[in-house]
Motif scaffolding. Structure first.
Motif, PDB file in Angstrom:
ATOM      1  N   HIS A   1       0.815  -1.221   0.000  1.00  0.00           N
ATOM      2  CA  HIS A   1       0.000   0.000   0.000  1.00  0.00           C
ATOM      3  C   HIS A   1       0.848   1.270   0.000  1.00  0.00           C
ATOM      4  CE1 HIS A   1      -3.618  -2.434   0.624  1.00  0.00           C
ATOM      5  NE2 HIS A   1      -2.929  -3.116   1.521  1.00  0.00           N
ATOM      6  N   ASN A   2       2.156   1.112  -0.068  1.00  0.00           N
ATOM      7  CA  ASN A   2       3.092   2.234  -0.246  1.00  0.00           C
ATOM      8  C   ASN A   2       3.017   3.293   0.850  1.00  0.00           C
ATOM      9  OD1 ASN A   2       4.123   1.218  -2.776  1.00  0.00           O
ATOM     10  ND2 ASN A   2       2.182   1.858  -3.699  1.00  0.00           N
ATOM     11  N   PHE A   3       2.804   2.872   2.075  1.00  0.00           N
ATOM     12  CA  PHE A   3       2.816   3.805   3.189  1.00  0.00           C
ATOM     13  C   PHE A   3       4.234   4.290   3.454  1.00  0.00           C
ATOM     14  CE2 PHE A   3      -1.438   2.552   4.009  1.00  0.00           C
ATOM     15  CZ  PHE A   3      -1.978   3.424   4.948  1.00  0.00           C
ATOM     16  N   VAL A   4       4.341   5.577   3.767  1.00  0.00           N
ATOM     17  CA  VAL A   4       5.592   6.160   4.237  1.00  0.00           C
ATOM     18  C   VAL A   4       5.579   6.089   5.761  1.00  0.00           C
ATOM     19  CG1 VAL A   4       6.972   8.274   4.383  1.00  0.00           C
ATOM     20  CG2 VAL A   4       5.764   7.702   2.255  1.00  0.00           C
ATOM     21  N   LEU A   5       6.689   5.719   6.367  1.00  0.00           N
ATOM     22  CA  LEU A   5       6.787   5.609   7.826  1.00  0.00           C
ATOM     23  C   LEU A   5       7.543   6.813   8.367  1.00  0.00           C
ATOM     24  CD1 LEU A   5       7.728   1.823   8.093  1.00  0.00           C
ATOM     25  CD2 LEU A   5       5.453   2.855   8.093  1.00  0.00           C
ATOM     26  N   LYS A   6       6.845   7.630   9.158  1.00  0.00           N
ATOM     27  CA  LYS A   6       7.468   8.824   9.740  1.00  0.00           C
ATOM     28  C   LYS A   6       7.451   8.725  11.261  1.00  0.00           C
ATOM     29  CE  LYS A   6       7.064  12.417   6.229  1.00  0.00           C
ATOM     30  NZ  LYS A   6       6.685  13.817   5.967  1.00  0.00           N
ATOM     31  N   VAL A   7       8.605   8.934  11.854  1.00  0.00           N
ATOM     32  CA  VAL A   7       8.736   8.846  13.301  1.00  0.00           C
ATOM     33  C   VAL A   7       8.301  10.167  13.934  1.00  0.00           C
ATOM     34  CG1 VAL A   7      10.307   8.443  15.227  1.00  0.00           C
ATOM     35  CG2 VAL A   7      10.645   7.231  13.054  1.00  0.00           C
ATOM     36  N   LEU A   8       7.429  10.087  14.930  1.00  0.00           N
ATOM     37  CA  LEU A   8       6.989  11.276  15.665  1.00  0.00           C
ATOM     38  C   LEU A   8       8.011  11.591  16.756  1.00  0.00           C
ATOM     39  CD1 LEU A   8       3.190  10.441  16.045  1.00  0.00           C
ATOM     40  CD2 LEU A   8       4.170  12.292  14.674  1.00  0.00           C
ATOM     41  N   PRO A   9       8.564  12.794  16.767  1.00  0.00           N
ATOM     42  CA  PRO A   9       9.611  13.116  17.737  1.00  0.00           C
ATOM     43  C   PRO A   9       9.066  13.473  19.117  1.00  0.00           C
ATOM     44  CG  PRO A   9       9.168  15.030  16.383  1.00  0.00           C
ATOM     45  CD  PRO A   9       8.293  13.922  15.846  1.00  0.00           C
ATOM     46  N   ASP A  10       7.752  13.714  19.209  1.00  0.00           N
ATOM     47  CA  ASP A  10       7.164  14.206  20.450  1.00  0.00           C
ATOM     48  C   ASP A  10       6.189  13.225  21.088  1.00  0.00           C
ATOM     49  OD1 ASP A  10       5.505  14.485  18.291  1.00  0.00           O
ATOM     50  OD2 ASP A  10       5.200  16.642  18.493  1.00  0.00           O
ATOM     51  N   VAL A  11       6.161  11.985  20.622  1.00  0.00           N
ATOM     52  CA  VAL A  11       5.269  10.963  21.168  1.00  0.00           C
ATOM     53  C   VAL A  11       6.085   9.711  21.453  1.00  0.00           C
ATOM     54  CG1 VAL A  11       3.191   9.578  20.792  1.00  0.00           C
ATOM     55  CG2 VAL A  11       3.348  11.866  19.788  1.00  0.00           C
ATOM     56  N   TRP A  12       5.781   9.038  22.547  1.00  0.00           N
ATOM     57  CA  TRP A  12       6.407   7.761  22.858  1.00  0.00           C
ATOM     58  C   TRP A  12       5.412   6.901  23.633  1.00  0.00           C
ATOM     59  CZ3 TRP A  12       7.399  12.375  25.138  1.00  0.00           C
ATOM     60  CH2 TRP A  12       7.163  12.483  26.506  1.00  0.00           C
ATOM     61  N   ALA A  13       5.613   5.602  23.539  1.00  0.00           N
ATOM     62  CA  ALA A  13       4.799   4.655  24.297  1.00  0.00           C
ATOM     63  C   ALA A  13       5.716   3.887  25.240  1.00  0.00           C
ATOM     64  CB  ALA A  13       4.079   3.690  23.356  1.00  0.00           C
ATOM     65  N   VAL A  14       5.139   3.381  26.323  1.00  0.00           N
ATOM     66  CA  VAL A  14       5.915   2.602  27.290  1.00  0.00           C
ATOM     67  C   VAL A  14       5.170   1.306  27.571  1.00  0.00           C
ATOM     68  CG1 VAL A  14       7.080   2.596  29.517  1.00  0.00           C
ATOM     69  CG2 VAL A  14       6.738   4.759  28.315  1.00  0.00           C
ATOM     70  N   HIS A  15       5.913   0.221  27.598  1.00  0.00           N
ATOM     71  CA  HIS A  15       5.353  -1.117  27.804  1.00  0.00           C
ATOM     72  C   HIS A  15       5.291  -1.440  29.290  1.00  0.00           C
ATOM     73  CE1 HIS A  15       5.957  -5.599  28.143  1.00  0.00           C
ATOM     74  NE2 HIS A  15       4.895  -5.546  27.367  1.00  0.00           N
ATOM     75  N   ARG A  16       4.125  -1.934  29.718  1.00  0.00           N
ATOM     76  CA  ARG A  16       3.948  -2.334  31.112  1.00  0.00           C
ATOM     77  C   ARG A  16       4.341  -3.806  31.266  1.00  0.00           C
ATOM     78  NH1 ARG A  16       0.934   1.623  33.586  1.00  0.00           N
ATOM     79  NH2 ARG A  16      -0.222   3.012  32.196  1.00  0.00           N
ATOM     80  N   PRO A  17       5.150  -4.143  32.267  1.00  0.00           N
ATOM     81  CA  PRO A  17       5.603  -5.532  32.422  1.00  0.00           C
ATOM     82  C   PRO A  17       4.460  -6.461  32.815  1.00  0.00           C
ATOM     83  CG  PRO A  17       6.256  -4.212  34.323  1.00  0.00           C
ATOM     84  CD  PRO A  17       5.675  -3.252  33.318  1.00  0.00           C
ATOM     85  N   HIS A  18       4.538  -7.709  32.371  1.00  0.00           N
ATOM     86  CA  HIS A  18       3.494  -8.698  32.675  1.00  0.00           C
ATOM     87  C   HIS A  18       4.022 -10.093  32.409  1.00  0.00           C
ATOM     88  CE1 HIS A  18       2.903  -9.356  28.359  1.00  0.00           C
ATOM     89  NE2 HIS A  18       2.979  -8.039  28.218  1.00  0.00           N
ATOM     90  N   LYS A  19       3.253 -11.096  32.799  1.00  0.00           N
ATOM     91  CA  LYS A  19       3.629 -12.488  32.540  1.00  0.00           C
ATOM     92  C   LYS A  19       3.493 -12.791  31.055  1.00  0.00           C
ATOM     93  CE  LYS A  19       2.136 -14.174  37.090  1.00  0.00           C
ATOM     94  NZ  LYS A  19       1.215 -15.088  37.803  1.00  0.00           N
TER      95      LYS A  19
END
Length: 478
Positions: free
Chosen positions: A374-392
């Motif tokens: 589908h020819n999407f361009v991937l652009k990194v957002l410099p002002d957004v981040w996600a954090v992973h919560r630990p789990h089993k």
């Protein structure tokens, strides 16, 4: 210190907010429409492991649906999937985001233990069938509906609390507190999806992509992002989604001309050597702090890029060093195996390939299709981040590496996946090795076709396709 406010001054404001909250309440209607359309194409035949590896769709029944009655002007709808044991993570995600969140919740039913049709346990038209089952199976039959009823009760409780935490009283209290008070809560939309299974081990392979497609159906904003339920965005995301300039930039980039853009935020997690309690503290600091906080924790080796130690090519393309220093979006080239989460135009999302169950390759294949087909361009957002919560870890993930025998014996899910089964060709193998062989082959075929620009179509079940065509907020998009 909060200023003293006369109760007499608050009363008119409370009444005004209460009236505003009742304008355009359509949540119940939308939930009922979704449930009706989805279940109109439901196949109640229990699914077996061998049917799945032979190409059959997941057979999901929508037991119930909930749809927030609170309106929102936020343009980004997060959608996610989960099993019931991660309900606390959905609550954390909802409490951290002020926009709409859609969640598809999975529950499996072993037909040997619970030999009844879902319509029997869902009330209404199924009441007669449930009474018949009780007569046939004896006094224990009322317990048949227990897993479904328990799931519905827990989700109803969560939904009620999320709605109540944004009542007019809370809105007033928030207005009187410091501007640093985080908003609460999301506009929550949920669907409880149940699947009748002929083989117990299939229960440990959630139909991940089929569930993502269900969650996607509840998106009614211009932009969407699939986010695993064990992640949350940094607190500043709530400020950005209310910034018209920032949102307009995303709307313009994602609309499809000359090429559609998927805006991707990097994800982080606490390093594996931290204890569970320490990791939880690190996660909260990373979510509540700013980018400088995240950068400092990363440079100190307290945080790491998500799963960078397990799969460098899955997330390394972000170039995290560049992200730390950048204040403008930048384009990254797709590399095989890259699997970011991303914001895109929901109408341009082709849907997730439902042949993939469990945790392997499901998101990777979707991202590869976006980039290669589908020819999407991937652009990194410099002002957004996600954090992973630990789990089993789930069973299929635990088995990715050798599991000691003494650990196997205490893990029902692992033991179930190690059971030897007979395959369609008459050979015997463990459920896990059969699962790996099937999805590895799926991935190879999809990757080969996409890399060579050959035809590739995700498997989409008839229920999803019917809903996309019929639901009013999708407008017949196929």
């Amino acid at each position: 210190m909060c200023p003293a406010v006369s109760l007499y001054l608050l009363i008119p404001l409370l009444l005004m907010l209460a009236n505003c909250a009742n304008i355009g309440v359509v949540g119940d209607d939308e939930a009922n429409i979704l449930k009706s359309y989805w279940n109109s194409n439901y196949n109640s035949t229990p699914l077996s492991f061998n049917e799945w590896i032979s190409g059959h769709h997941a057979r999901l029944y929508m037991v119930d649906a909930w749809w927030s009655q609170r309106n929102s002007s936020i343009h980004i709808n997060i959608f996610t999937t989960m099993t019931l044991d991660r309900i606390h993570m959905l609550e954390a995600l909802c409490q951290s985001y002020m926009g709409p969140v859609s969640a598809a919740v999975y529950i499996s039913v072993d037909v040997e233990t619970y030999p009844y049709d879902f319509t029997s346990s869902a009330g209404g038209r199924g009441t007669r069938r449930l009474k018949s089952a009780r007569r046939r199976l004896g006094e224990g039959a009322p317990e048949l509906a227990a897993p479904i009823a328990d799931a519905r009760e827990k989700l109803q409780d969560l939904f009620t609390r999320m709605e109540e935490q944004s009542t007019t009283i809370d809105m007033i209290a928030a207005a009187l507190r410091s501007n640093n008070t985080p908003p609460c809560c999301c506009q929550l939309k949920m669907a409880l999806m149940a699947e009748r299974l002929a083989d117990p081990h299939l229960a440990y392979l959630m139909p991940t992509n089929a569930m993502r497609n269900v969650a996607m159906l509840m998106v009614n904003t211009p932009l969407s992002i699939m986010l695993d339920v064990d992640l949350s965005f940094g607190r500043n995301f709530n400020e950005l989604v209310q910034n018209s300039t920032w949102i307009n930039g995303l709307l313009q980039g994602t609309h499809g001309a000359p090429q559609p853009v998927m805006y991707i935020p990097p994800a982080f997690e606490a390093k594996a050597h931290h204890s569970l309690n320490a990791a939880k503290i690190i996660v909260e600091i990373s979510l509540q702090g700013g980018k400088q906080t995240v950068s400092s924790l990363w440079k100190l080796g307290i945080l790491q890029a998500f799963q960078i130690d397990i799969c460098l090519h899955c997330h390394g393309a972000f170039n995290h060093t560049r992200w730390m220093e950048s204040d403008v979006p930048y384009t990254v080239k797709y590399t095989q195996g890259f699997e970011p989460w991303g914001i895109l135009n929901r109408f341009l999302d082709p849907g997730y390939d439902e042949r993939f169950r469990g945790w392997l390759y499901n998101k990777q294949t979707h991202v590869e299709a976006l980039a290669q087909k589908h020819n999407f361009v991937l652009k990194v957002l410099p002002d957004v981040w996600a954090v992973h919560r630990p789990h089993k870890k789930i069973a299929s993930r635990k088995l990715a590496k050798p599991v000691p025998d003494n650990v196997k014996e205490t893990n029902t899910d692992v033991m179930e996946m190690l059971k030897v089964i007979t395959l369609p060709d008459g050979t015997n193998a463990s459920a896990y090795s059969s699962y790996r062989k099937y999805v590895d082959n799926l991935r190879y075929k999809a990757r080969t076709a996409l890399a060579a620009r050959q035809p590739y179509e995700p498997q989409l079940n008839p229920q999803f396709l019917h809903c996309k065509k019929a639901l009013p907020w999708w407008g017949g998009v196929r």
